[in-house]
Design a protein around this motif. Structure first.
Motif, mmCIF file in Angstrom:
data_model
loop_
_atom_site.group_PDB
_atom_site.id
_atom_site.type_symbol
_atom_site.label_atom_id
_atom_site.label_comp_id
_atom_site.label_asym_id
_atom_site.label_seq_id
_atom_site.Cartn_x
_atom_site.Cartn_y
_atom_site.Cartn_z
ATOM 1 N N VAL A 33 -5.792 -10.787 -10.319
ATOM 2 C CA VAL A 33 -4.769 -11.107 -11.309
ATOM 3 C C VAL A 33 -3.431 -10.994 -10.585
ATOM 4 O O VAL A 33 -2.941 -9.902 -10.316
ATOM 5 C CB VAL A 33 -4.813 -10.155 -12.518
ATOM 6 C CG1 VAL A 33 -3.786 -10.587 -13.572
ATOM 7 C CG2 VAL A 33 -6.209 -10.128 -13.130
ATOM 8 N N ASP A 35 -0.120 -10.816 -10.607
ATOM 9 C CA ASP A 35 0.932 -10.549 -11.585
ATOM 10 C C ASP A 35 2.195 -10.017 -10.900
ATOM 11 O O ASP A 35 2.120 -9.308 -9.896
ATOM 12 C CB ASP A 35 0.418 -9.515 -12.591
ATOM 13 C CG ASP A 35 1.252 -9.464 -13.857
ATOM 14 O OD1 ASP A 35 2.010 -10.413 -14.113
ATOM 15 O OD2 ASP A 35 1.143 -8.460 -14.581
ATOM 16 N N VAL A 207 -12.170 -6.244 -9.610
ATOM 17 C CA VAL A 207 -11.010 -6.961 -10.154
ATOM 18 C C VAL A 207 -9.760 -6.195 -9.745
ATOM 19 O O VAL A 207 -9.647 -4.993 -10.023
ATOM 20 C CB VAL A 207 -11.074 -7.071 -11.692
ATOM 21 C CG1 VAL A 207 -9.834 -7.817 -12.215
ATOM 22 C CG2 VAL A 207 -12.346 -7.795 -12.133
ATOM 23 N N ARG A 209 -5.611 -6.065 -10.076
ATOM 24 C CA ARG A 209 -4.419 -6.573 -10.747
ATOM 25 C C ARG A 209 -3.186 -5.914 -10.143
ATOM 26 O O ARG A 209 -3.110 -4.687 -10.030
ATOM 27 C CB ARG A 209 -4.462 -6.302 -12.257
ATOM 28 C CG ARG A 209 -3.204 -6.822 -12.953
ATOM 29 C CD ARG A 209 -3.310 -6.849 -14.447
ATOM 30 N NE ARG A 209 -2.129 -7.509 -15.017
ATOM 31 C CZ ARG A 209 -2.072 -8.034 -16.227
ATOM 32 N NH1 ARG A 209 -3.129 -7.984 -17.014
ATOM 33 N NH2 ARG A 209 -0.977 -8.619 -16.657
ATOM 34 N N THR A 210 -2.238 -6.736 -9.762
ATOM 35 C CA THR A 210 -0.986 -6.227 -9.216
ATOM 36 C C THR A 210 0.049 -6.042 -10.321
ATOM 37 O O THR A 210 -0.176 -6.420 -11.463
ATOM 38 C CB THR A 210 -0.432 -7.184 -8.151
ATOM 39 O OG1 THR A 210 -0.227 -8.483 -8.732
ATOM 40 C CG2 THR A 210 -1.392 -7.320 -6.977
ATOM 41 N N GLU A 213 0.581 -3.321 -14.262
ATOM 42 C CA GLU A 213 -0.011 -3.503 -15.597
ATOM 43 C C GLU A 213 -1.478 -3.086 -15.550
ATOM 44 O O GLU A 213 -2.194 -3.390 -14.597
ATOM 45 C CB GLU A 213 0.101 -4.959 -16.041
ATOM 46 C CG GLU A 213 1.524 -5.489 -16.111
ATOM 47 C CD GLU A 213 2.339 -4.836 -17.220
ATOM 48 O OE1 GLU A 213 1.735 -4.165 -18.090
ATOM 49 O OE2 GLU A 213 3.568 -4.988 -17.210
ATOM 50 N N ARG A 214 -1.934 -2.414 -16.607
ATOM 51 C CA ARG A 214 -3.302 -1.908 -16.634
ATOM 52 C C ARG A 214 -4.057 -2.473 -17.832
ATOM 53 O O ARG A 214 -4.382 -1.776 -18.780
ATOM 54 C CB ARG A 214 -3.301 -0.370 -16.630
ATOM 55 C CG ARG A 214 -2.987 0.194 -15.248
ATOM 56 C CD ARG A 214 -2.536 1.619 -15.244
ATOM 57 N NE ARG A 214 -2.496 2.160 -13.892
ATOM 58 C CZ ARG A 214 -1.566 1.875 -12.990
ATOM 59 N NH1 ARG A 214 -0.579 1.035 -13.285
ATOM 60 N NH2 ARG A 214 -1.617 2.410 -11.776
ATOM 61 N N MET A 216 -6.652 -6.267 -18.846
ATOM 62 C CA MET A 216 -7.354 -7.431 -18.320
ATOM 63 C C MET A 216 -6.749 -8.752 -18.785
ATOM 64 O O MET A 216 -6.979 -9.797 -18.169
ATOM 65 C CB MET A 216 -8.831 -7.378 -18.726
ATOM 66 C CG MET A 216 -9.608 -6.268 -18.027
ATOM 67 S SD MET A 216 -9.762 -6.540 -16.262
ATOM 68 C CE MET A 216 -10.971 -7.867 -16.237
ATOM 69 N N SER A 217 -6.026 -8.734 -19.896
ATOM 70 C CA SER A 217 -5.380 -9.954 -20.423
ATOM 71 C C SER A 217 -6.367 -11.093 -20.623
ATOM 72 O O SER A 217 -6.055 -12.263 -20.372
ATOM 73 C CB SER A 217 -4.252 -10.389 -19.481
ATOM 74 O OG SER A 217 -3.248 -9.389 -19.401
ATOM 75 N N PHE A 219 -9.085 -11.816 -18.994
ATOM 76 C CA PHE A 219 -9.580 -12.407 -17.754
ATOM 77 C C PHE A 219 -11.050 -12.063 -17.533
ATOM 78 O O PHE A 219 -11.428 -10.896 -17.495
ATOM 79 C CB PHE A 219 -8.739 -11.882 -16.591
ATOM 80 C CG PHE A 219 -9.051 -12.485 -15.246
ATOM 81 C CD1 PHE A 219 -9.286 -13.846 -15.112
ATOM 82 C CD2 PHE A 219 -9.099 -11.696 -14.116
ATOM 83 C CE1 PHE A 219 -9.554 -14.400 -13.869
ATOM 84 C CE2 PHE A 219 -9.356 -12.233 -12.870
ATOM 85 C CZ PHE A 219 -9.585 -13.590 -12.741
ATOM 86 N N PHE A 231 -5.964 -1.202 -10.189
ATOM 87 C CA PHE A 231 -4.612 -1.590 -10.592
ATOM 88 C C PHE A 231 -3.622 -1.113 -9.534
ATOM 89 O O PHE A 231 -3.592 0.072 -9.184
ATOM 90 C CB PHE A 231 -4.277 -1.012 -11.960
ATOM 91 C CG PHE A 231 -5.210 -1.478 -13.039
ATOM 92 C CD1 PHE A 231 -5.116 -2.759 -13.544
ATOM 93 C CD2 PHE A 231 -6.204 -0.631 -13.538
ATOM 94 C CE1 PHE A 231 -5.991 -3.201 -14.535
ATOM 95 C CE2 PHE A 231 -7.072 -1.059 -14.531
ATOM 96 C CZ PHE A 231 -6.963 -2.356 -15.026
ATOM 97 N N TRP A 236 2.852 -9.044 -6.964
ATOM 98 C CA TRP A 236 1.964 -9.895 -6.169
ATOM 99 C C TRP A 236 2.573 -10.377 -4.847
ATOM 100 O O TRP A 236 1.921 -10.254 -3.794
ATOM 101 C CB TRP A 236 1.469 -11.075 -7.001
ATOM 102 C CG TRP A 236 0.724 -12.083 -6.165
ATOM 103 C CD1 TRP A 236 1.142 -13.310 -5.777
ATOM 104 C CD2 TRP A 236 -0.584 -11.906 -5.593
ATOM 105 N NE1 TRP A 236 0.199 -13.930 -4.996
ATOM 106 C CE2 TRP A 236 -0.878 -13.082 -4.869
ATOM 107 C CE3 TRP A 236 -1.525 -10.873 -5.621
ATOM 108 C CZ2 TRP A 236 -2.074 -13.258 -4.182
ATOM 109 C CZ3 TRP A 236 -2.716 -11.036 -4.924
ATOM 110 C CH2 TRP A 236 -2.982 -12.223 -4.218
#
Length: 260
Positions: A33, A35, A207, A209-210, A213-214, A216-217, A219, A231, A236
């Protein structure tokens, strides 16, 4: 002198991390992700926060190189959700899609690329130019050595993916002459999985994510049911190789229970 010393320390640390992972279990499939592009641009003093999308798009090429070096053969990247495309400023969305067309897709479809590209998402919500670029990338890489697979999640929503998979399954069963009652009696998770965007590929093991944010949105809601989550607080475009190696170190240290 200070920068030289800092660079040397960074290089040594990256080598140490890589050495720690030399015999460690690594994920077959990583989902990213990506982000924090706009926040990175503001943090670095750019007046146009959309510049972060260009840096982020160009950075993906580098991160894919890290995956290739380590033998990670499946990668899924989350570029934009349906909500992103619908709710964000039109100028920002146009800029994001242009970056995707010019930077990501052009490079992935080039002769030097080793990645076989697949689109994951609703292409009907994309402008014609982006749809054409994605289709061209898929066609150009279809006959490549299938060792490395890249799924581009754009116009993506995890709930819609599951709904569409069920629709596709029901339509296939109807065409095969099976009744709804027969389908209901025999329905299985494996059947549904064959109609997802990532059909034929392993589910993501990790997975990342940068941006800090913690969540999954939406995804890969189905595929990531048993994934390990990592996380990372950096944005990014500032996601370094040591950050990537730390994520892999965290993954390798975990005892995967796969739902238990």
């Amino acid at each position: 002198m200070r920068n030289v010393l800092k660079s040397a320390v960074y290089t040594l640390y990256a080598r140490r991390l890589a050495h720690e992972l030399s015999d460690a279990p690594l994920p077959r499939h990583i989902a990213l992700v990506m982000d924090g592009n706009r926040r990175w641009a503001r943090q670095n003093g750019f007046q146009d926060a959309g510049i972060g999308h260009r840096y982020g798009a160009e950075h993906l090429d580098e991160v894919l190189g890290w995956c290739r070096e380590l033998g990670i053969h499946h990668v899924t990247v989350f570029l934009a959700s349906v909500d992103n495309l619908r709710k964000r400023d039109a100028g920002e969305v146009d800029n994001l899609l242009r970056m995707i067309e010019e930077v990501i897709i052009r490079r992935l479809a080039g002769p030097a690329s080793v990645w076989q590209v697949r689109t994951a998402g609703r292409v009907d919500v994309l402008p014609d130019s982006t749809r054409h670029a994605l289709k061209s990338a898929e066609e150009a890489t279809r006959d490549k050595n299938a060792a490395f697979h890249l799924n581009i999640a754009i116009g993506y929503d995890g709930r819609e993916e599951i709904v569409n998979a069920l629709r596709s399954l029901l339509d296939a069963e109807r065409q095969a002459g099976r009744s709804l009652d027969d389908v209901a009696q025999q329905l299985s998770a494996d059947q549904i999985a064959t109609h997802l965007y990532t059909s034929g590929q392993p589910d993501p093991d990790l997975v990342i994510r940068t941006s800090g944010e913690r969540r999954m949105s939406g995804f890969l809601l189905w595929q990531a049911a048993y994934s390990e989550l990592y996380f990372c607080d950096v944005y990014w475009p500032g996601f370094r190789k040591v950050d990537f190696l730390r994520a892999l170190r965290s993954y390798s240290a975990r005892e995967r229970r796969l739902g238990s």
